[in-house]
Scaffold this motif. Structure first.
Motif, mmCIF file in Angstrom:
data_model
loop_
_atom_site.group_PDB
_atom_site.id
_atom_site.type_symbol
_atom_site.label_atom_id
_atom_site.label_comp_id
_atom_site.label_asym_id
_atom_site.label_seq_id
_atom_site.Cartn_x
_atom_site.Cartn_y
_atom_site.Cartn_z
ATOM 1 N N HIS A 1 -3.816 15.103 -7.825
ATOM 2 C CA HIS A 1 -4.836 14.057 -7.991
ATOM 3 C C HIS A 1 -6.021 14.383 -7.080
ATOM 4 N N GLU B 1 -8.844 12.883 -6.321
ATOM 5 C CA GLU B 1 -9.684 11.837 -5.746
ATOM 6 C C GLU B 1 -9.542 11.747 -4.228
ATOM 7 N N ASN C 1 -6.944 10.485 -2.613
ATOM 8 C CA ASN C 1 -6.130 9.365 -2.146
ATOM 9 C C ASN C 1 -4.731 9.374 -2.774
ATOM 10 N N HIS D 1 -1.657 6.360 -3.520
ATOM 11 C CA HIS D 1 -0.983 6.016 -4.779
ATOM 12 C C HIS D 1 0.542 6.094 -4.615
#
Ligand code: ZN
Length: 128
Positions: free
Chosen positions: A74, A76, A78, A82
């Motif tokens: 991922h 992003e 972050n 998650h």
């Protein structure tokens, strides 16, 4: 459905929302309180609210389990938030008796922020 808004102050934070939930439930009747947070990078937990070191230790343990600086897919930045959100979960059921949350003596309700600061929502419903 009642709603509580929680403004978190840092990236990672265990915010005690027990009093906010109790306030939202003023004049409500029922047997169970359902709490749900509609976000993918925070969670809800019940644990000790007497000694703040307990929540600090839980946050430290989550950080050891799911470090921020790991290679995640991922993009992003972050992904850890998650995953921690998935570990803690997004909802709680709490017994409600005589117009009060029937929590244990040492228990409090915490919004677990993993990617703040942000404004978070917690939806509250009383089930009969
Ligand atoms: Zn993300």
């Amino acid at each position: 459905m009642l709603e509580i808004k929680v403004k978190t102050a840092s990236r990672v934070e265990a915010r005690n929302i027990t009093n906010d939930v109790a306030r939202a439930l003023k004049n409500e009747e029922g047997a169970l309180v359902y709490l749900f947070t509609p976000h993918t990078t925070c969670g809800l937990l019940i644990n000790e609210d007497a000694d703040p070191a307990v929540m600090s230790d839980i946050m430290d343990a989550l950080n050891r389990l799911v470090p921020r600086n790991h290679t995640y897919k991922h993009a992003e930045g972050n992904a850890d938030a998650h995953i921690k959100s998935s570990l803690t979960g997004h909802s709680l059921l709490v017994p409600f008796s005589g117009g009060r949350l029937a929590l244990g003596t040492w228990q409090g309700i915490f919004l677990m922020e993993f990617d703040g600061p942000r404004e978070r929502k917690v939806q509250v419903a009383v089930l009969r």
